[in-house]
Design an enzyme around this catalytic site. Structure first.
Site, PDB file in Angstrom:
ATOM      1  N   GLU A 175     -60.532 -26.765  54.301  1.00 23.24           N
ATOM      2  CA  GLU A 175     -59.096 -26.991  54.085  1.00 23.24           C
ATOM      3  C   GLU A 175     -58.305 -27.089  55.394  1.00 23.24           C
ATOM      4  OE1 GLU A 175     -57.803 -27.174  50.924  1.00 23.24           O
ATOM      5  OE2 GLU A 175     -59.529 -26.516  49.744  1.00 23.24           O
TER       6      GLU A 175
HETATM    7  C1  LIG Z   1     -61.767 -26.793  45.832  1.00 25.69           C
HETATM    8  N1  LIG Z   1     -60.791 -25.890  46.357  1.00 25.69           N
HETATM    9  C2  LIG Z   1     -59.594 -25.729  45.770  1.00 25.69           C
HETATM   10  O1  LIG Z   1     -59.273 -26.367  44.788  1.00 25.69           O
HETATM   11  N2  LIG Z   1     -58.734 -24.828  46.347  1.00 25.69           N
HETATM   12  C3  LIG Z   1     -57.508 -24.607  45.776  1.00 25.69           C
HETATM   13  N3  LIG Z   1     -57.112 -25.156  44.721  1.00 25.69           N
HETATM   14  N4  LIG Z   1     -56.670 -23.736  46.410  1.00 25.69           N
HETATM   15  C4  LIG Z   1     -55.386 -23.520  45.938  1.00 25.69           C
HETATM   16  C5  LIG Z   1     -54.310 -24.208  46.502  1.00 25.69           C
HETATM   17  C6  LIG Z   1     -53.025 -23.975  46.036  1.00 25.69           C
HETATM   18  C7  LIG Z   1     -52.790 -23.096  44.986  1.00 25.69           C
HETATM   19  C8  LIG Z   1     -53.878 -22.433  44.408  1.00 25.69           C
HETATM   20  C9  LIG Z   1     -55.180 -22.654  44.865  1.00 25.69           C
END
Ligand SMILES: CNC(=O)NC(=N)Nc1ccccc1
Length: 299
Positions: free
Chosen positions: A141
């Site tokens: 990320e």
């Molecule tokens: C595959 N990884 C994710 O999907 N991470 C993710 N959704 N993190 C997140 C970002 C914002 C709010 C809640 C979770």
């Protein structure tokens, strides 16, 4: 086609065996190895939410008491699930600063979480004991870049040592192209699955009118592995993503039908963030969101 879910970061989540007994799930990403080794011979760190017993290998952030996971992986294997270990995540302390570190990290993951190899048991820990994962997922990320191709290619060289076993590499890029973190890796290393996070980014999310599945098929056609399977990543409930990115099963269905028909060779299925959110999101006809997705995939 397959249904993949992330498990490990859910609020008050149930143990892995609960999800491995769900027939709707095919691939389970264990989230996360969230701390990267600082240098060669350093251990990475892990976090699996409410699981494990809080103990770590001395002087590290690598959990050593994940009894629920080492007890439950055999259940997942019996049920025919593919279990991948996910690297990164939202809050990861992660950075690949050199190829030597990338290679160390790949070796560490392989000898610690891959097939048990008695020549290495006194050198590397076995956080899941004798259990071996089926591969590695990259949920990068931030701070992405060149090291990931090196790391993935190193992992693949280890996979080649077990020609009669199937191991996988997957990635969870954001939907904007090129993905800042993984585009280099996608060009220079072979992925088996890419589950694009078609949420949390307004310009290209599935909930908006910029959905760019077609463009991602082009990325794959020009990548190191044109055979990569492309999954539609979705939030498994309203609160599993930033507001406004959730799609109801009724909204997902036409999307899947369109792109499964347009790109039968590339369409891999659906990825959900994440397992517990799905479990808590039951439709009027009593199905979890994952079960609704499985019905759409087989409709
Ligand atoms: C595959 N990884 C994710 O999907 N991470 C993710 N959704 N993190 C997140 C970002 C914002 C709010 C809640 C979770």
């Amino acid at each position: 086609t397959n249904l993949a879910v992330y498990w490990g970061q859910g609020a008050n989540q149930q143990r892995l065996s609960h999800f491995c007994q769900e027939t709707s799930l095919d691939i389970i990403n264990l989230a996360f190895i969230n701390v990267f080794p600082d240098a060669v011979s350093d251990y990475p760190g892990s976090n699996f939410g409410n699981q494990c017993d809080g103990t770590v290998y001395p002087g590290t952030e690598l959990l050593s008491g994940c009894h629920q996971i080492w007890e439950d992986i055999p259940v997942c294997k019996e049920m025919g699930k593919t279990v991948l270990l996910s690297i990164g995540g939202e809050t990861a302390y992660q950075q690949l600063t050199s190829d030597i570190q990338a290679i160390w990290f790949a070796d560490f993951l392989w000898y610690s979480f891959g097939p048990q190899n008695e020549n290495y048991t006194d050198v590397y820990p076995r956080p899941f004991q004798a259990n071996a994962v089926d591969g590695f997922d990259f949920d990068i990320e931030h701070d992405g870049g060149a090291g990931y191709a090196t790391m993935i290619n190193r992992l693949r060289s280890h996979f080649d040592e077990y020609p009669d076993q199937q191991f996988y590499i997957s990635g969870a890029p954001q939907c904007a192209i090129p993905d800042a973190q993984l585009s280099d890796a996608i060009s220079n290393a072979s992925f088996d699955f890419l589950w694009v996070q078609w949420y949390n980014t307004a310009s290209c999310s599935a909930s908006g009118d910029g959905f760019n599945y077609d463009d991602w098929v082009e990325v794959i056609r020009n990548s190191a592995n044109p055979e990569t399977k492309l999954f539609i990543g979705l939030p498994a409930s309203e609160d599993a993503a930033i507001a406004g990115f959730y799609l109801t099963p009724e909204e997902v269905s036409p999307l899947v039908e369109t792109y499964m028909a347009l790109y039968p060779k590339h369409f891999g299925g659906i990825m959900l963030w994440e397992a517990t959110a799905s479990e808590n999101n039951v439709s009027p006809d009593g199905l979890t969101y994952a079960e609704e997705m499985k019905e759409i995939l087989y409709s």
